[in-house]
Design an enzyme around this catalytic site. Sequence first.
Site, PDB file in Angstrom:
ATOM      1  N   CYS A   1     -15.274   3.531  -6.688  1.00 23.51           N
ATOM      2  CA  CYS A   1     -16.343   3.717  -7.689  1.00 23.51           C
ATOM      3  C   CYS A   1     -17.558   2.978  -7.162  1.00 23.51           C
ATOM      4  CB  CYS A   1     -15.916   3.142  -9.032  1.00 23.51           C
ATOM      5  SG  CYS A   1     -14.305   3.702  -9.594  1.00 23.51           S
ATOM      6  N   ALA A   2     -18.345   3.617  -6.313  1.00 22.19           N
ATOM      7  CA  ALA A   2     -19.218   2.849  -5.422  1.00 22.19           C
ATOM      8  C   ALA A   2     -20.679   2.708  -5.843  1.00 22.19           C
ATOM      9  CB  ALA A   2     -19.148   3.431  -4.017  1.00 22.19           C
TER      10      ALA A   2
ATOM     11  N   PRO B   1     -24.133   1.741  -7.756  1.00 27.08           N
ATOM     12  CA  PRO B   1     -25.225   2.065  -6.826  1.00 27.08           C
ATOM     13  C   PRO B   1     -25.028   1.585  -5.393  1.00 27.08           C
ATOM     14  CG  PRO B   1     -25.839   0.216  -8.224  1.00 27.08           C
ATOM     15  CD  PRO B   1     -24.491   0.668  -8.707  1.00 27.08           C
ATOM     16  N   GLY B   2     -23.934   0.885  -5.104  1.00 26.20           N
ATOM     17  CA  GLY B   2     -23.645   0.588  -3.710  1.00 26.20           C
ATOM     18  C   GLY B   2     -23.764  -0.880  -3.312  1.00 26.20           C
ATOM     19  N   GLY B   3     -23.960  -1.752  -4.285  1.00 25.71           N
ATOM     20  CA  GLY B   3     -24.086  -3.182  -3.977  1.00 25.71           C
ATOM     21  C   GLY B   3     -22.868  -3.708  -3.237  1.00 25.71           C
ATOM     22  N   LYS B   4     -21.686  -3.334  -3.715  1.00 25.77           N
ATOM     23  CA  LYS B   4     -20.480  -3.870  -3.077  1.00 25.77           C
ATOM     24  C   LYS B   4     -20.201  -3.165  -1.756  1.00 25.77           C
ATOM     25  CE  LYS B   4     -18.718  -5.530  -7.447  1.00 25.77           C
ATOM     26  NZ  LYS B   4     -19.658  -4.770  -8.312  1.00 25.77           N
TER      27      LYS B   4
ATOM     28  N   ASP C   1     -13.791  -0.966  -8.288  1.00 27.24           N
ATOM     29  CA  ASP C   1     -14.789  -1.632  -9.140  1.00 27.24           C
ATOM     30  C   ASP C   1     -15.083  -0.663 -10.279  1.00 27.24           C
ATOM     31  OD1 ASP C   1     -16.632  -3.694  -9.787  1.00 27.24           O
ATOM     32  OD2 ASP C   1     -18.261  -2.478  -8.966  1.00 27.24           O
TER      33      ASP C   1
ATOM     34  N   CYS D   1     -16.883  -5.943 -15.043  1.00 27.34           N
ATOM     35  CA  CYS D   1     -17.881  -6.942 -15.443  1.00 27.34           C
ATOM     36  C   CYS D   1     -17.819  -7.162 -16.958  1.00 27.34           C
ATOM     37  CB  CYS D   1     -19.271  -6.563 -14.964  1.00 27.34           C
ATOM     38  SG  CYS D   1     -19.839  -4.969 -15.519  1.00 27.34           S
TER      39      CYS D   1
HETATM   40  N1  SAM Z   1     -19.303  -0.778  -7.169  1.00 26.64           N
HETATM   41  C1  SAM Z   1     -20.640  -0.521  -7.667  1.00 26.64           C
HETATM   42  C2  SAM Z   1     -21.585  -1.537  -7.083  1.00 26.64           C
HETATM   43  O1  SAM Z   1     -21.169  -2.641  -6.744  1.00 26.64           O
HETATM   44  O2  SAM Z   1     -22.771  -1.226  -6.943  1.00 26.64           O
HETATM   45  C3  SAM Z   1     -20.670  -0.484  -9.190  1.00 26.64           C
HETATM   46  C4  SAM Z   1     -19.690   0.495  -9.779  1.00 26.64           C
HETATM   47  S1  SAM Z   1     -19.831   0.736 -11.507  1.00 26.64           S
HETATM   48  C5  SAM Z   1     -19.104  -0.673 -12.144  1.00 26.64           C
HETATM   49  C6  SAM Z   1     -18.625   1.986 -11.797  1.00 26.64           C
HETATM   50  C7  SAM Z   1     -18.995   3.349 -11.264  1.00 26.64           C
HETATM   51  O3  SAM Z   1     -17.875   4.225 -11.431  1.00 26.64           O
HETATM   52  C8  SAM Z   1     -20.151   4.013 -11.977  1.00 26.64           C
HETATM   53  O4  SAM Z   1     -21.150   4.319 -11.048  1.00 26.64           O
HETATM   54  C9  SAM Z   1     -19.550   5.290 -12.561  1.00 26.64           C
HETATM   55  O5  SAM Z   1     -20.432   6.396 -12.527  1.00 26.64           O
HETATM   56  C10 SAM Z   1     -18.367   5.523 -11.645  1.00 26.64           C
HETATM   57  N2  SAM Z   1     -17.286   6.347 -12.202  1.00 26.64           N
HETATM   58  C11 SAM Z   1     -17.022   6.651 -13.496  1.00 26.64           C
HETATM   59  N3  SAM Z   1     -15.928   7.429 -13.593  1.00 26.64           N
HETATM   60  C12 SAM Z   1     -15.481   7.620 -12.337  1.00 26.64           C
HETATM   61  C13 SAM Z   1     -14.387   8.351 -11.776  1.00 26.64           C
HETATM   62  N4  SAM Z   1     -13.541   9.028 -12.551  1.00 26.64           N
HETATM   63  N5  SAM Z   1     -14.232   8.328 -10.443  1.00 26.64           N
HETATM   64  C14 SAM Z   1     -15.087   7.643  -9.654  1.00 26.64           C
HETATM   65  N6  SAM Z   1     -16.128   6.942 -10.125  1.00 26.64           N
HETATM   66  C15 SAM Z   1     -16.329   6.939 -11.445  1.00 26.64           C
END
Ligand code: SAM
Length: 332
Positions: free
Chosen positions: A137-138, A140-143, A209, A263
């Site tokens: 679940c990447a 906006p890509g910070g991690k 994440d 979070c």
């Molecule tokens: N890892 C990211 C970062 O560090 O920038 C933040 C991720 S955020 C907590 C969770 C993300 O999961 C969101 O962008 C959301 O759109 C995505 N998401 C929601 N449902 C999902 C799914 N079924 N499969 C993959 N990603 C999903």
Amino acid sequence: GQLESKSKGKLQKQICRVILDHFDKQYTAELGNAWSSVRDVLTSPLCWQHSILLNRFSSCTELENSLCVQGYHPAFQGGLPYLPAAFKCYIRRTPGRFPAQKHQAGKLKEYYLLNAASLLPVLALEVKDGENVLDLCAAPGGKSVAILQCACPGQFHCNEYDDLRARWLEETIESFIPQPLINSIMVSKLDGRHIGDLKPELYDKVLVDTPCSNDRSWLFSSDIHQATLRVIQRKELSCLQFQLLRSAIKALRPGGSLVYSTCTLSKAENSDVINLILNSCSNVMPLDISEMGRAVSQEFTFLDGLQQHELLVLPERGRAWGPMYVAKLKKI
Ligand code: SAM
């Protein structure tokens, strides 16, 4: 009115009563006394902090000098032997904003602003050069960017289900990662729940994440209907989180490990989800991350009483990082 104003100076944020009342009830029961100091930080945006993760592909000493002049110092010094010297993250105890960098064509950004606790899931993952890594679940890509500050994976698969956010993820990667390395990164827009079946036993490391209730931002919901809906639909998140974890386990090769992070402070989305996985999947075991917790205990405050495979960062004044829950599991 429904909204309680807590704005000072330039920050015109308003606290959403519906969410605050909901949190008061749940977190007083779950965290006891600890909730009142966390509540104080979360409801006071003027004491929020952020860290500055330098981009090892374009950082310059000028920037580091100016950070030091402004009272920043490097975090995560010592105690994490596997961290390369090129991994540099600056923090300071006082709140305040460091400007974000604008996109400039043909130029890599020098730093990424983030909540320092967001680095803990990445550090816990301990990616080594050459490993196959999935960021489930990447966006906006910070991690994803942080992972690439720690190591050069063999293959790096970044996935994001939401179309718009996937584009944001691609932009982040393009602004931080040089061309030759970008070629080893694959971005996909799949439902993470299916990746385990599509790519079984492929990865050495998976970061989950997961989508969660974002306590910090939910407290400032500006739309009361949206806030009410969030509270009602909150229970459904645990199910999605469980399914994403199960998929991540399928995608791991035996011997591989995953980190799960959220979070939120909510037990239902944290320990409960992990316990359900541990009780229902016979091929997973918990991995101890308490040593990492001790190594970074200067910068973070953790909730007492959790198990050795989990950490929960509690924001406090001067160390306003988190909330961030991190758990690590290994596939047998
Ligand atoms: N890892 C990211 C970062 O560090 O920038 C933040 C991720 S955020 C907590 C969770 C993300 O999961 C969101 O962008 C959301 O759109 C995505 N998401 C929601 N449902 C999902 C799914 N079924 N499969 C993959 N990603 C999903």
